[in-house]
Design an enzyme around this catalytic site. Structure first.
Site, PDB file in Angstrom:
ATOM      1  N   GLU A 166      36.532  45.490  33.209  1.00 60.92           N
ATOM      2  CA  GLU A 166      35.619  45.707  32.080  1.00 60.92           C
ATOM      3  C   GLU A 166      34.255  45.045  32.251  1.00 60.92           C
ATOM      4  O   GLU A 166      33.901  44.124  31.497  1.00 60.92           O
ATOM      5  CB  GLU A 166      36.264  45.218  30.778  1.00 60.92           C
ATOM      6  N   GLU A 191      44.924  49.268  30.578  1.00 62.34           N
ATOM      7  CA  GLU A 191      45.165  48.497  29.351  1.00 62.34           C
ATOM      8  C   GLU A 191      45.171  49.436  28.163  1.00 62.34           C
ATOM      9  O   GLU A 191      44.320  50.328  28.061  1.00 62.34           O
ATOM     10  CB  GLU A 191      44.080  47.446  29.089  1.00 62.34           C
ATOM     11  N   TYR A 200      41.251  51.101  23.825  1.00 64.20           N
ATOM     12  CA  TYR A 200      41.790  50.547  22.578  1.00 64.20           C
ATOM     13  C   TYR A 200      41.353  51.361  21.363  1.00 64.20           C
ATOM     14  O   TYR A 200      42.048  51.434  20.374  1.00 64.20           O
ATOM     15  CB  TYR A 200      41.342  49.093  22.403  1.00 64.20           C
ATOM     16  N   ASN A 247      40.635  51.287  30.522  1.00 64.84           N
ATOM     17  CA  ASN A 247      41.178  50.540  29.380  1.00 64.84           C
ATOM     18  C   ASN A 247      40.737  51.228  28.103  1.00 64.84           C
ATOM     19  O   ASN A 247      39.553  51.542  27.943  1.00 64.84           O
ATOM     20  CB  ASN A 247      40.660  49.097  29.369  1.00 64.84           C
ATOM     21  N   ARG A 255      50.185  44.063  36.249  1.00 64.47           N
ATOM     22  CA  ARG A 255      48.750  43.884  36.492  1.00 64.47           C
ATOM     23  C   ARG A 255      48.357  42.484  36.031  1.00 64.47           C
ATOM     24  O   ARG A 255      48.515  42.140  34.860  1.00 64.47           O
ATOM     25  CB  ARG A 255      47.962  44.944  35.717  1.00 64.47           C
ATOM     26  N   HIS A 295      38.639  38.864  36.101  1.00 62.13           N
ATOM     27  CA  HIS A 295      38.867  39.185  34.693  1.00 62.13           C
ATOM     28  C   HIS A 295      38.162  38.099  33.882  1.00 62.13           C
ATOM     29  O   HIS A 295      38.793  37.283  33.207  1.00 62.13           O
ATOM     30  CB  HIS A 295      40.373  39.247  34.400  1.00 62.13           C
TER      31      HIS A 295
HETATM   32  C1  FCB Z   1      40.304  43.837  26.766  1.00 58.22           C
HETATM   33  C2  FCB Z   1      40.454  42.742  27.785  1.00 58.22           C
HETATM   34  C3  FCB Z   1      41.784  42.018  27.708  1.00 58.22           C
HETATM   35  C4  FCB Z   1      42.239  41.813  26.289  1.00 58.22           C
HETATM   36  C5  FCB Z   1      42.166  43.100  25.517  1.00 58.22           C
HETATM   37  C6  FCB Z   1      42.658  43.008  24.098  1.00 58.22           C
HETATM   38  O1  FCB Z   1      38.959  44.063  26.510  1.00 58.22           O
HETATM   39  O2  FCB Z   1      40.329  43.252  29.090  1.00 58.22           O
HETATM   40  O3  FCB Z   1      41.669  40.817  28.416  1.00 58.22           O
HETATM   41  O4  FCB Z   1      41.507  40.811  25.706  1.00 58.22           O
HETATM   42  O5  FCB Z   1      40.855  43.579  25.516  1.00 58.22           O
END
Ligand code: FCB
Length: 481
Positions: free
Chosen positions: A179, A386, A309, A307, A91, A134
């Site tokens: 995002e 992600e 995290y 995505n 990607r 992006h």
């Molecule tokens: C996300 C972004 C990516 C990277 C990660 C850690 O928010 O899409 O570009 O910075 O965080």
């Protein structure tokens, strides 16, 4: 591989034998501005990140994306690395400021770079997964209003047309935006991402105009023949800190709207959330939405990228004394005033944290992926586009990077994806962020997310232990071993 911790090897082996759906995509992700470098070469002009990086104090250490990890020049070597790791898909994003510098005429040299990349990927048996936006708007477009201007959505559609014209014969998977939460609210209200504006009205306009850009581009791509068109959202579980506390419940509702529902509802249901419209009444949002916009925005998606995290413990009260809160919260607190003067805070849950200070909650990913299907019955197939973690890595005298924590993070989250699938979530792929250490936006080069280490002096790439484990996991999962 023998020096990898036995417990992690066992966990990887157990993950391999989970019932991954046929054709499940195992990949890794990057973004143009974070890896390419060649910031002003072969016709490329400033994106908003080149300009933002020059603003004193905007980016840690004054780091710029000018050289990044020089992927523009090392692309064949990087694709060979992907092949050696066994990636099924890659990607990446295309840079608008490289393809149409200043959004004027098409820069053939810029398009040629992506054409070579796609050929190299296909030659290596790796599926290209392309993102059109992006976060790197041409600076000249920002100077003409940026995403606060409706015209930018139309320009984006034209740029999408151009990219499809050059690559549509070989690229099947097209993502419009990555995002939009970050490229609208955090960029135009919180000011922490380029272009660094702090304006509630501009941020709300950016939200709608990026949606419109998505709808127009998706429509154009489909007309041109694209079969797989989607978008990537960064979603979170907005968990009320105290389920019996009215202020916490309301803060979680408002945060859920800002982070999740103002993207999901227009895209999937063709409407903006009622409570959000109520919260922003008086800021001119509804006037931005013209007849026909929501129909264009809500045309069916072929996939939804997610995505993940971290997720968020949300409170409507000031942080208790001594609670450091959740670091990412400060960004959001700046963005939150436009939904009322009340607090939105993120008290710590005492969970371990990554190098970004983000709380680690792997089960939140399972919860999110399953909840989406329950809340949106017509949900398209999901891809985790992600997921990953930053840590301070040390390279040993023997040239190894024993990134035990990152490896654990990846294993636990891949496990969570398997759990979601077992519970019925239609998840069809997982992309690890990131292939390479890279330019982490306003944090500069200090935060390393790669499964491959990059020495920023020599630009030498070294696969970390997390990359070795991920590689072994995906090879064997793919072959069903
Ligand atoms: C996300 C972004 C990516 C990277 C990660 C850690 O928010 O899409 O570009 O910075 O965080």
């Amino acid at each position: 591989m023998t020096s990898l911790p036995a417990k992690q090897l066992e966990q990887a082996a157990a993950l391999r034998s989970r019932p991954w759906p046929a054709g499940f995509l195992w990949g890794s992700a990057t973004a143009a501005a974070q890896i390419e470098g060649a910031g002003h070469e072969d016709g490329k002009e400033d994106s908003i990140w080149d300009a933002f990086a020059r603003v004193p104090g905007a980016v840690v250490n004054g780091d710029t994306p000018e050289v990044a990890v020089d992927h523009y020049h090392r692309m064949p070597e990087d694709v060979a690395l992907m092949k050696s790791l066994g990636l099924g898909s890659y990607r990446f994003s295309t840079s608008w400021a490289r393809i149409k510098p200043g959004d004027r005429t098409v820069n053939q040299a810029g398009l040629d770079f992506y054409s070579r990349l796609v050929d190299e990927l296909l030659g290596a048996g790796i599926l290209p997964w392309l993102t059109l936006y992006h976060w790197d708007l041409p600076q000249a477009v920002e100077e003409q209003g940026g995403w606060a201007s409706r015209d930018t959505a139309h320009r984006f559609r034209d740029y999408a047309d151009t990219v499809y014209g050059a690559l549509g014969d070989r690229v099947q998977h097209w993502t419009t935006f990555n995002e939009p939460f970050c490229s609208s609210l955090l960029s135009y209200a919180a000011g922490i991402h380029a272009p660094g504006r702090i304006s509630r009205e501009d941020a709300l306009a950016a939200v709608h105009h990026q949606h419109l850009g998505h709808g127009l581009a998706a429509g154009a791509l489909r007309e041109l023949g694209a079969g797989n068109v989607g978008i990537t959202l960064n979603l979170s579980n907005a968990i009320p800190a105290d389920l019996t506390d009215e202020a916490d419940l309301d803060a979680a509702r408002r945060f859920d709207a800002l982070q999740n529902r103002i993207y999901l509802e227009p895209l999937l249901l063709g409407r903006y959330p009622e409570d959000f419209l109520h919260d922003v009444a008086g800021l001119g949002f509804e006037q931005l939405v013209h007849d026909g916009d929501l129909a264009a925005i809500s045309a069916p998606l072929d996939f939804l990228g997610v995505n993940y995290y971290h997720d968020d413990n949300v409170s409507g009260h000031p942080l208790p004394e001594g609670d450091p809160g959740f670091a990412a919260a400060t960004d959001r607190e700046v963005a939150s005033p436009f939904v009322g003067s009340e607090h939105i805070t993120f008290p710590t849950r005492g969970l371990p944290r990554t190098g970004m200070d983000w709380e680690i909650n792997p089960d939140g990913l399972r919860h999110l992926l399953t909840r989406l299907g329950a809340e949106y019955p017509d949900l398209p197939p999901l891809y985790v586009t992600e997921n990953g973690a930053a840590y301070d890595d040390e390279i040993t005298a023997g040239g190894r990077i024993h990134d035990v924590e990152r490896t654990q993070f990846v294993l636990d989250h891949v496990g969570s994806v398997a759990d979601a699938i077992a519970e019925g979530a239609d998840v069809r792929g997982y992309f690890l962020w990131s292939l390479l250490d890279n330019y982490e936006w306003a944090w500069g080069y200090g935060k390393r997310f790669g499964m491959v280490h990059v020495d920023y002096e020599t630009l030498v790439r070294t696969v970390k232990d997390s990359g070795l484990v991920y590689s072994s996991l995906i090879r064997n999962a793919l072959t069903g071993a």
